[in-house]
Motif scaffolding. Structure first.
Motif, mmCIF file in Angstrom:
data_model
loop_
_atom_site.group_PDB
_atom_site.id
_atom_site.type_symbol
_atom_site.label_atom_id
_atom_site.label_comp_id
_atom_site.label_asym_id
_atom_site.label_seq_id
_atom_site.Cartn_x
_atom_site.Cartn_y
_atom_site.Cartn_z
ATOM 1 N N ASP A 255 -37.052 32.705 -49.351
ATOM 2 C CA ASP A 255 -35.716 32.343 -48.880
ATOM 3 C C ASP A 255 -34.864 31.588 -49.887
ATOM 4 O O ASP A 255 -33.646 31.785 -49.947
ATOM 5 C CB ASP A 255 -35.828 31.488 -47.605
ATOM 6 C CG ASP A 255 -36.534 32.222 -46.481
ATOM 7 O OD1 ASP A 255 -36.117 33.354 -46.164
ATOM 8 O OD2 ASP A 255 -37.515 31.670 -45.935
ATOM 9 N N TYR B 298 -42.388 17.315 -50.099
ATOM 10 C CA TYR B 298 -42.625 17.815 -48.747
ATOM 11 C C TYR B 298 -43.549 16.858 -47.989
ATOM 12 O O TYR B 298 -43.290 16.496 -46.842
ATOM 13 C CB TYR B 298 -43.253 19.205 -48.820
ATOM 14 C CG TYR B 298 -43.501 19.867 -47.479
ATOM 15 C CD1 TYR B 298 -42.503 20.618 -46.862
ATOM 16 C CD2 TYR B 298 -44.740 19.757 -46.850
ATOM 17 C CE1 TYR B 298 -42.727 21.236 -45.634
ATOM 18 C CE2 TYR B 298 -44.981 20.365 -45.621
ATOM 19 C CZ TYR B 298 -43.967 21.107 -45.024
ATOM 20 O OH TYR B 298 -44.197 21.711 -43.802
ATOM 21 N N ASP C 20 -51.758 26.732 -42.864
ATOM 22 C CA ASP C 20 -50.936 26.826 -41.657
ATOM 23 C C ASP C 20 -51.384 25.828 -40.597
ATOM 24 O O ASP C 20 -50.562 25.204 -39.914
ATOM 25 C CB ASP C 20 -50.985 28.249 -41.096
ATOM 26 C CG ASP C 20 -50.185 29.234 -41.933
ATOM 27 O OD1 ASP C 20 -49.425 28.780 -42.814
ATOM 28 O OD2 ASP C 20 -50.315 30.450 -41.707
ATOM 29 N N ASP D 282 -50.604 22.078 -42.039
ATOM 30 C CA ASP D 282 -49.297 21.838 -42.654
ATOM 31 C C ASP D 282 -49.430 21.422 -44.119
ATOM 32 O O ASP D 282 -48.811 20.477 -44.591
ATOM 33 C CB ASP D 282 -48.500 20.789 -41.876
ATOM 34 C CG ASP D 282 -47.000 20.841 -42.192
ATOM 35 O OD1 ASP D 282 -46.538 21.904 -42.661
ATOM 36 O OD2 ASP D 282 -46.316 19.827 -41.959
ATOM 37 N N ASP E 261 -46.051 29.532 -49.313
ATOM 38 C CA ASP E 261 -44.910 28.674 -48.991
ATOM 39 C C ASP E 261 -44.024 28.491 -50.212
ATOM 40 O O ASP E 261 -42.808 28.350 -50.098
ATOM 41 C CB ASP E 261 -45.395 27.315 -48.494
ATOM 42 C CG ASP E 261 -46.260 27.438 -47.255
ATOM 43 O OD1 ASP E 261 -45.739 27.891 -46.221
ATOM 44 O OD2 ASP E 261 -47.456 27.103 -47.330
ATOM 45 N N THR F 280 -40.055 29.153 -48.920
ATOM 46 C CA THR F 280 -39.577 29.543 -47.599
ATOM 47 C C THR F 280 -38.538 28.535 -47.127
ATOM 48 O O THR F 280 -38.450 27.412 -47.635
ATOM 49 C CB THR F 280 -40.735 29.573 -46.593
ATOM 50 O OG1 THR F 280 -41.277 28.248 -46.485
ATOM 51 C CG2 THR F 280 -41.825 30.545 -47.028
ATOM 52 N N GLU F 281 -37.751 28.932 -46.140
ATOM 53 C CA GLU F 281 -36.728 28.040 -45.605
ATOM 54 C C GLU F 281 -37.354 26.777 -45.015
ATOM 55 O O GLU F 281 -36.833 25.667 -45.191
ATOM 56 C CB GLU F 281 -35.907 28.766 -44.544
ATOM 57 C CG GLU F 281 -34.677 28.007 -44.067
ATOM 58 C CD GLU F 281 -33.622 27.848 -45.157
ATOM 59 O OE1 GLU F 281 -32.896 26.830 -45.120
ATOM 60 O OE2 GLU F 281 -33.524 28.728 -46.046
ATOM 61 N N LYS F 282 -38.471 26.931 -44.318
ATOM 62 C CA LYS F 282 -39.157 25.783 -43.721
ATOM 63 C C LYS F 282 -39.549 24.762 -44.791
ATOM 64 O O LYS F 282 -39.369 23.550 -44.620
ATOM 65 C CB LYS F 282 -40.409 26.253 -42.971
ATOM 66 C CG LYS F 282 -41.264 25.130 -42.378
ATOM 67 C CD LYS F 282 -42.488 25.708 -41.658
ATOM 68 C CE LYS F 282 -43.355 24.588 -41.062
ATOM 69 N NZ LYS F 282 -44.030 23.790 -42.089
ATOM 70 N N THR F 283 -40.077 25.263 -45.910
ATOM 71 C CA THR F 283 -40.465 24.368 -47.004
ATOM 72 C C THR F 283 -39.238 23.726 -47.633
ATOM 73 O O THR F 283 -39.223 22.521 -47.909
ATOM 74 C CB THR F 283 -41.247 25.144 -48.076
ATOM 75 O OG1 THR F 283 -42.331 25.835 -47.463
ATOM 76 C CG2 THR F 283 -41.782 24.220 -49.145
ATOM 77 N N LYS G 31 -36.341 23.007 -46.377
ATOM 78 C CA LYS G 31 -35.674 22.012 -45.537
ATOM 79 C C LYS G 31 -36.323 20.638 -45.624
ATOM 80 O O LYS G 31 -35.682 19.622 -45.335
ATOM 81 C CB LYS G 31 -35.679 22.480 -44.079
ATOM 82 C CG LYS G 31 -34.660 23.573 -43.785
ATOM 83 C CD LYS G 31 -34.730 23.987 -42.320
ATOM 84 C CE LYS G 31 -33.666 25.039 -42.008
ATOM 85 N NZ LYS G 31 -33.743 25.493 -40.596
ATOM 86 N N SER G 32 -37.600 20.604 -46.017
ATOM 87 C CA SER G 32 -38.324 19.327 -46.038
ATOM 88 C C SER G 32 -38.825 18.953 -47.427
ATOM 89 O O SER G 32 -39.759 18.164 -47.562
ATOM 90 C CB SER G 32 -39.508 19.389 -45.065
ATOM 91 O OG SER G 32 -39.088 19.631 -43.752
#
Length: 397
Positions: free
Chosen positions: A98, A120, A215, A218, A247, A267-270, A272-273
């Motif tokens: 992403d 992260y 997964d 986390d 990730d 990734t977007e999830k990674t 963002k944090s």
């Protein structure tokens, strides 16, 4: 104009001696061939350590760079530029990741991935004592962070202390990872195919096991695709064969077709944090010229269906390499994926490389006893036959 011998002598005087260079001066390239200053022709089965995927003097690629030079070469990352945005869009699409951060090299991409992983974890608990698990026998680069996650003491010895909190597991041994994981583990990092360590592919079950652990807990799963990515192993990125998405992913080498450029993607999830404004930067990374190179490389990969071509010629290359294994007792085995292959010898590879060069074939080593073959991805069966014959003659000597 200096002779080849004179250039070598001058180079020995002014270049820092961090490489034991071969005694040739490469002057130009054409397709899958290189020529030295004396005009000797070499079949290139190293491609600049996996960089020149499209071969030398690709007219469309060269023209794209010339056109960009006439428009804009550099602006800094205080501003957007069209080639960087377009290149990031294309790279995100083919990788199914992403977010993209362009660097100048693979080592810088690894540095960024390490920082992203630590940020992260820091974002979750505010602590700075998190640990990274990397692999023994790995290689990720020469800068201090990349060197710290490189599982080979000989590269680290003179430069200790490394950055802290890095532990090393064994590739294709999931139990060795489970033994190291604790509440401080923030990332597991490995090459999908170990390059410098001897051309050792990670097994599907191993990657799936890591993915499951990451997964559940986390933990970030980081794959180094700097050498094995960009189509070399028969998929755009080697992990795509297994469907085990990381990730964070790093890439470089063939990404720029010869222009110094790398990237780390997440990734977007990674995203963002992890890294945010002020956390990371680069003066040259993603400049218009480098990004124009990335754009054209990705365009030509799609236009020429490079992945299908790699899959087609891989079988023939493996057939010829297996034939060499059968015919020579000192070759212990062949291993690798796609057009990233290694011949494991029961002796040092150096003398073979020298003899192959005399025969007009460029190959390199992976470690001390593995002959590494990384031809341009445009290689064909006729040129594989040429390699076979030249290597046989080198072996005979």
């Amino acid at each position: 104009m200096f002779t080849q011998k004179q250039y070598i002598e001058e180079g020995e005087k002014v270049l820092l001696h961090t490489y034991n260079r071969y005694k040739i001066v490469l002057d130009r390239g054409e397709g899958v061939y290189l020529f030295d200053l004396d005009g000797k022709k070499y079949l290139d089965f190293a491609s600049g350590i996996g960089v020149f995927a499209l071969g030398y003097q690709n007219e469309e690629f060269n023209n794209a760079l010339k056109d960009q030079i006439d428009k804009l070469i550099h602006t800094s990352n205080y501003y957007y530029n069209i080639p960087a945005v377009e290149a990031a869009k294309k790279l995100a699409k083919v990788s199914t990741m992403d977010r993209v951060f362009f660097t100048n090299s693979g080592a810088e991409a690894i540095e960024g991935a390490i920082k992203a992983a630590r940020k992260y974890a820091y974002s979750k608990d505010g602590m700075t004592d998190h640990e990274i698990i990397a692999m023994e026998n790995s290689f990720h680069g020469r800068s201090m962070g990349a060197l710290s996650v490189t599982g080979n003491p000989k590269y680290q010895e003179a430069f200790r202390p490394m950055i802290g909190n890095v532990k090393f597991a064994k590739i294709n041994n999931i139990h060795s990872i489970k033994e190291l994981i604790n509440s401080k583990t923030c990332a597991i990092l490995l090459e999908t195919v170990q390059g410098e360590g001897g051309i050792i592919p990670a097994e599907k079950e191993f990657l799936m096991g890591i993915k499951e652990i990451c997964d559940k807990q986390d933990i970030l799963f980081i794959l180094d695709e700097i050498q094995c990515g960009m189509g070399r192993c028969g998929h755009m990125f080697a992990w795509q064969e297994y469907g085990v998405k990381p990730d964070i992913m790093t890439c470089a080498k063939a990404l720029g077709g010869g222009i110094p450029v790398g990237a780390f993607l997440m990734t977007e999830k990674t995203a963002k944090s992890s890294l945010t404004t002020g956390d990371h930067g680069t003066t040259y990374g993603g400049n218009p010229l480098a990004s124009a190179g990335v754009n054209k490389v990705l365009e030509l990969f799609e236009k020429n269906d490079m992945i299908s071509h790699v899959r087609k010629v891989t079988g023939y290359l493996e057939q010829r390499l297996n034939q060499l294994v059968e015919e020579h007792d000192f070759i212990l085995m062949k291993r690798g994926k796609g057009l990233m292959q290694g011949l494991v010898l029961n002796k040092e590879a150096g003398p073979v490389i020298e003899k192959a060069m005399e025969e007009g074939l460029i190959v390199i080593s992976a470690g001390t006893n593995v002959l590494r073959l990384l031809p341009p991805l445009i290689i064909n069966e006729e040129q594989i036959d040429e390699m076979f014959e030249k290597l046989k003659r080198a072996f005979a000597q």
